[in-house]
Design an enzyme around this catalytic site. Structure first.
Site, PDB file in Angstrom:
ATOM      1  N   HIS A  75       0.838  -1.201   0.000  1.00  0.00           N
ATOM      2  CA  HIS A  75       0.000   0.000   0.000  1.00  0.00           C
ATOM      3  C   HIS A  75       0.870   1.247   0.000  1.00  0.00           C
ATOM      4  CE1 HIS A  75       0.747   0.568   4.274  1.00  0.00           C
ATOM      5  NE2 HIS A  75       0.271  -0.631   4.555  1.00  0.00           N
ATOM      6  N   HIS A  96       3.676   1.605   2.609  1.00  0.00           N
ATOM      7  CA  HIS A  96       4.871   0.828   2.247  1.00  0.00           C
ATOM      8  C   HIS A  96       5.656   1.558   1.166  1.00  0.00           C
ATOM      9  CE1 HIS A  96       2.471  -2.997   3.447  1.00  0.00           C
ATOM     10  NE2 HIS A  96       3.319  -2.702   4.421  1.00  0.00           N
ATOM     11  N   CYS A 154      -0.821  -9.298  19.766  1.00  0.00           N
ATOM     12  CA  CYS A 154      -1.556  -8.671  18.652  1.00  0.00           C
ATOM     13  C   CYS A 154      -1.043  -9.279  17.361  1.00  0.00           C
ATOM     14  CB  CYS A 154      -1.359  -7.152  18.633  1.00  0.00           C
ATOM     15  SG  CYS A 154      -2.020  -6.421  17.102  1.00  0.00           S
ATOM     16  N   CYS A 170       0.351  -6.661  14.705  1.00  0.00           N
ATOM     17  CA  CYS A 170       1.729  -6.185  14.958  1.00  0.00           C
ATOM     18  C   CYS A 170       2.689  -7.353  15.061  1.00  0.00           C
ATOM     19  CB  CYS A 170       1.862  -5.499  16.311  1.00  0.00           C
ATOM     20  SG  CYS A 170       0.956  -4.038  16.620  1.00  0.00           S
ATOM     21  N   CYS A 204      -5.161  -3.391  21.137  1.00  0.00           N
ATOM     22  CA  CYS A 204      -3.826  -2.919  20.758  1.00  0.00           C
ATOM     23  C   CYS A 204      -3.931  -1.446  20.345  1.00  0.00           C
ATOM     24  CB  CYS A 204      -3.325  -3.753  19.582  1.00  0.00           C
ATOM     25  SG  CYS A 204      -1.942  -3.000  18.716  1.00  0.00           S
ATOM     26  N   HIS A 226      -3.943  -1.285  16.552  1.00  0.00           N
ATOM     27  CA  HIS A 226      -4.956  -2.017  15.787  1.00  0.00           C
ATOM     28  C   HIS A 226      -6.237  -2.170  16.596  1.00  0.00           C
ATOM     29  CE1 HIS A 226      -1.041  -3.167  14.001  1.00  0.00           C
ATOM     30  NE2 HIS A 226      -1.719  -2.926  12.903  1.00  0.00           N
ATOM     31  N   LYS A 275      -4.207   6.520   9.572  1.00  0.00           N
ATOM     32  CA  LYS A 275      -3.046   5.772   9.092  1.00  0.00           C
ATOM     33  C   LYS A 275      -3.470   4.762   8.018  1.00  0.00           C
ATOM     34  CE  LYS A 275       0.457   2.435  10.214  1.00  0.00           C
ATOM     35  NZ  LYS A 275       0.538   1.091  10.730  1.00  0.00           N
ATOM     36  N   LYS A 312      -3.552  -2.036   6.260  1.00  0.00           N
ATOM     37  CA  LYS A 312      -4.369  -3.141   5.740  1.00  0.00           C
ATOM     38  C   LYS A 312      -5.418  -3.542   6.755  1.00  0.00           C
ATOM     39  CE  LYS A 312      -0.638  -5.484   5.380  1.00  0.00           C
ATOM     40  NZ  LYS A 312       0.734  -5.649   4.920  1.00  0.00           N
TER      41      LYS A 312
HETATM   42  O1  ME8 Z   1       6.060  -3.828  10.448  1.00  0.00           O
HETATM   43  N1  ME8 Z   1       2.928   5.329   6.360  1.00  0.00           N
HETATM   44  O2  ME8 Z   1       5.689  -4.807   8.385  1.00  0.00           O
HETATM   45  P1  ME8 Z   1       4.497  -3.896   7.841  1.00  0.00           P
HETATM   46  C1  ME8 Z   1       4.246   5.144   6.401  1.00  0.00           C
HETATM   47  N2  ME8 Z   1       7.283  -6.784   8.935  1.00  0.00           N
HETATM   48  N3  ME8 Z   1       4.811   3.951   6.657  1.00  0.00           N
HETATM   49  C2  ME8 Z   1       4.006   2.913   6.868  1.00  0.00           C
HETATM   50  C3  ME8 Z   1       2.599   3.030   6.827  1.00  0.00           C
HETATM   51  C4  ME8 Z   1       2.065   4.315   6.553  1.00  0.00           C
HETATM   52  N4  ME8 Z   1       0.772   4.546   6.466  1.00  0.00           N
HETATM   53  N5  ME8 Z   1       2.065   1.814   7.074  1.00  0.00           N
HETATM   54  C5  ME8 Z   1       3.112   0.972   7.257  1.00  0.00           C
HETATM   55  C6  ME8 Z   1       6.283  -4.700   9.604  1.00  0.00           C
HETATM   56  N6  ME8 Z   1       4.263   1.624   7.133  1.00  0.00           N
HETATM   57  C7  ME8 Z   1       7.380  -5.708   9.848  1.00  0.00           C
HETATM   58  C8  ME8 Z   1       8.721  -5.011   9.743  1.00  0.00           C
HETATM   59  S1  ME8 Z   1      11.398  -5.023   9.800  1.00  0.00           S
HETATM   60  C9  ME8 Z   1      12.585  -6.036  10.383  1.00  0.00           C
HETATM   61  C10 ME8 Z   1       9.906  -5.907  10.013  1.00  0.00           C
HETATM   62  C11 ME8 Z   1       5.629   1.095   7.293  1.00  0.00           C
HETATM   63  O3  ME8 Z   1       4.166  -4.492   6.532  1.00  0.00           O
HETATM   64  C12 ME8 Z   1       5.831   0.514   8.683  1.00  0.00           C
HETATM   65  O4  ME8 Z   1       6.058   1.541   9.609  1.00  0.00           O
HETATM   66  O5  ME8 Z   1       3.419  -3.763   8.862  1.00  0.00           O
HETATM   67  C13 ME8 Z   1       7.031  -0.349   8.428  1.00  0.00           C
HETATM   68  O6  ME8 Z   1       8.219   0.401   8.522  1.00  0.00           O
HETATM   69  C14 ME8 Z   1       6.815  -0.838   6.988  1.00  0.00           C
HETATM   70  O7  ME8 Z   1       5.822   0.016   6.417  1.00  0.00           O
HETATM   71  C15 ME8 Z   1       6.341  -2.275   6.906  1.00  0.00           C
HETATM   72  O8  ME8 Z   1       5.156  -2.443   7.661  1.00  0.00           O
END
Ligand code: ME8
Length: 667
Positions: free
Chosen positions: A18, A21, A126, A129, A143, A146, A297, A300
């Site tokens: 999204h 990401h 959670c 997370c 959480c 979430h 925010k 998903k």
């Molecule tokens: O946290 N705005 O995965 P993830 C900016 N697998 N950044 C965002 C965001 C948003 N709206 N939503 C998500 C995980 N992110 C773990 C990480 S690292 C060793 C493991 C960012 O798929 C989020 O902050 O939930 C994170 O840095 C990344 O997308 C992946 O989020």
């Protein structure tokens, strides 16, 4: 050559990529591209986090094996980043075999040093997370990240990591390394939380089978807890050789670029785990803010998702990259909107940057047949001012990028574009051309090309494809990335003798009225006009890019102009404050007009239709940016608009049909 190792968070693959990401990957890519430009040997790691419970459940829901599901999803993330031009050097997956070996080895190392022990965990978890949550952190039983999902109660025997032993070493490290956690506000949050005390954390799960198996000699019935597994990807990516102290060419990481929701894992658990395993710590962890959509925010699990690929499909990757980097300020949250994206596209990219290039190239074509002339070496104060600004912008922009502030760098870079557009107005090349001042005209053109070339270099981390297009239109050799940006990018020596080529607009304007901002469907202005002509419904049209590819204009009408052409006209409302016949002529009237901000004189061929007195007080429409001219020896700065019949027997001046402020724009 100094090295620079940059990593992003690795994304969970339980849903499609999204915009949040995408924002993170683009931000890291801009930094990585900048570091390459600044002369660092750079390695950029991104990838997917696949061993989560979420992923296993999603695969089951779709009736696929977990690995099969992950293969498909990892492919989607990878191709999304390819589409957005993310210049990663490795796309790591936590299911990669070298990563599995690295995880097991790090668990082994921490265990050998006495930081891993067996215990019983009972508490909340959670699943969104993938984190154990202490009861005190729940908000109304949910959480904090979430709220729509119930935390699950977990009770199992597993292995713990003795995080509590690292409170003092962590605080010391953070104190002694002010760049370890950035921005400063995040550092303060983390320090305060560490001071509240650290509790040991679970590093294995016994009730799951999807995950990296715990080292067999310790326990063959557990998998490594997904976060412990995931963090170690940074070491795998660096080229760590398990069983040795060879941490890899790239270790320690120079920057972990991650979101603010996962700073605890990165700034506390990760460095403590590295200390426990006897591995050096990364230099900097930067916790960026969130992209929000209507203030919430993007997530998903909360159901708020904007598809970055759809945006890139209709507008191209560069406008999205540019907008996201501009709209999210340094370390803070920024709100995405389709309207904001379209407005920024038109104002910054189509107008400021696109027009600067277009005007400059057109003038070089017109005045010098497309070949940029050699410099005369004589500079006027106007030139010196622009050159000095060019140098200071390059330095300040560089500094902002070193501070990991792409939005700040962009605002510097844009100040030079604005100044260059003003330089065109102030140096008035059309007057120089008319007066035959060729040398001066050449200097002005060269100064403009130099600014644009420098802009292409500094913008290449942000809008790489467009920078290359600018480079090519200017006829410069190679790529903008070939130039170093470690101070003032040196482009001047490339310029003499280059041949510019004219192409379509760099960023064709969007039509705000026909774009559909509820679905994110953008329409090019030209396209919208065609569609109106055909009497079709606008909202059902294909996306801008697709249609742009099908060719422009109606082949039967060969005098169509684009909205860009029209936008070049500066039409304004003006009040006629004085009028008199031009002596010795029977057609011309000399008018004094008031544009609100200035008074001007214009000459018009309307004497046979209007008596001078009749004109005074009328609110007429004038072309305010017409090159000044002398008509029968009288200066005319602008042109009034009037309609007339083919035989010019009838003529009527265009006026506004109700009072409108002097200087109001006509569009
Ligand atoms: O946290 N705005 O995965 P993830 C900016 N697998 N950044 C965002 C965001 C948003 N709206 N939503 C998500 C995980 N992110 C773990 C990480 S690292 C060793 C493991 C960012 O798929 C989020 O902050 O939930 C994170 O840095 C990344 O997308 C992946 O989020």
């Amino acid at each position: 050559m100094a090295k620079y190792y940059i990593t992003t968070a690795i994304d969970y693959v339980n849903g499609n990529p999204h915009l949040g990401h995408a924002y993170e990957k683009i931000g890291a890519d801009v930094i990585a591209r900048f570091k390459r430009l600044a002369g660092y040997d750079t390695f950029f790691l991104t990838g997917t986090d696949e061993h989560s419970l979420n992923v296993a459940r999603q695969a089951e829901a779709e009736g696929l094996s977990t690995k099969e599901f992950c293969d498909t999803m990892a492919g989607r993330f990878r191709s999304a980043w390819d589409k957005l031009n993310i210049s990663y050097d490795r796309f790591i997956r936590t299911t990669d075999s070298d990563h599995v070996a690295t995880v097991q080895d790090i668990v082994r190392r921490a265990n050998e040093r006495g930081y891993v022990y067996k215990g019983t965990y009972s508490g909340y978890y959670c699943v969104s997370c993938e984190r154990f949550i202490e009861e005190g952190d729940l908000i109304e039983g949910k959480c904090p990240f979430h709220p729509s999902r119930e935390p699950e109660w977990v009770e199992e025997t597993n292995y713990f990591f003795a995080l509590s032993k690292f409170q003092e070493p962590l605080l010391r490290h953070i104190r002694e390394n002010p760049k370890f956690i950035l921005p400063v506000a995040r550092r303060n949050e983390i320090v305060n939380r560490i001071k509240e005390g650290l509790q040991d954390v679970s590093v294995s799960r016994s009730t799951l089978t999807w995950g990296v198996p715990f080292p067999q000699e310790i326990d063959d019935n557990q998998v490594v807890y997904v976060w412990f597994d995931a963090l170690i990807n940074y070491l795998t990516g660096a080229g760590y050789t398990p069983g040795t102290d060879e941490f890899g060419k790239w270790w320690p990481a120079d920057l972990h670029y991650i979101g603010k929701d996962i700073t605890w894992f990165h700034c506390v658990i990760w460095p403590a785990a590295l200390m426990a395993a006897g591995v050096p710590l990364p230099e900097t962890i930067f916790g960026h803010g969130f992209v929000t959509f209507k203030g919430a925010k993007m997530s998903k699990s909360e159901g708020i998702v904007v598809d970055p690929l759809k945006v890139a499909d209709s507008l191209g990757a560069d406008p999205l990259r540019y907008y996201l980097m501009k709209v999210v300020p340094h370390g803070q949250d920024g709100d995405f909107s389709f309207e904001g994206l379209a407005e920024t596209y038109n104002a910054d990219l189509a107008n400021d940057l696109g027009n600067l290039l277009n005007r400059t190239v057109s003038m070089i074509k017109k005045y010098f047949k497309g070949t940029v002339p050699s410099p005369s070496g004589v500079y006027e104060p106007l030139d010196e001012e622009l050159r000095a600004l060019g140098e200071s912008v390059a330095e300040r922009g560089h500094q902002k990028m070193e501070e990991l502030d792409p939005a700040g760098a962009l605002s510097e870079i844009w100040s030079l574009i604005t100044a260059a557009n003003k330089y065109i107005e102030d140096s008035a090349p059309w007057v120089l051309a008319r007066e035959g001042k060729r040398e001066r005209l050449a200097t002005v053109m060269l100064n403009l090309v130099e600014v644009i070339a420098k802009e292409a270099v500094m913008l290449s981390p942000f809008i790489p494809d467009s920078s290359q297009r600018i480079w090519d239109v200017l006829g410069l050799p190679g790529k903008p990335e070939d130039i170093r940006w470690d101070g003032n990018p040196e482009v001047a020596s490339l310029l003499p003798g280059i041949r510019v080529t004219k192409t379509g607009p760099l960023f064709p304007r969007l039509d705000m009225e026909s774009s559909d901002f509820t679905t994110g469907e953008f329409h090019l202005a030209e396209l919208a006009k065609e569609k109106k002509k055909e009497g079709r419904k606008q909202k059902t049209g294909p996306s801008a890019k697709n249609t742009a590819d099908t060719g422009k204009g109606d082949p039967k009408v060969d005098n169509l102009i684009s909205i860009d052409d029209f936008a070049k006209l500066d039409l304004r409302v003006a009040e006629v404050t004085a009028a008199e016949r031009v002596e010795g002529t029977d057609k011309l009237v000399k008018l004094e007009i008031d544009l609100g901000t200035e008074k001007r004189q214009i000459v018009a061929g309307i004497a046979q239709f209007y008596a001078p007195d009749e004109l005074i007080g009328k609110h007429i429409v004038v072309v305010a940016n017409l090159e000044p001219a002398r008509i029968r020896g009288v200066e005319s700065r602008g042109m009034l608009l009037a309609g007339s019949t083919e035989d010019r027997k009838e003529l009527a001046i265009i006026t506004v049909d109700r009072p409108l402020a002097k200087g109001a724009k006509v569009r």
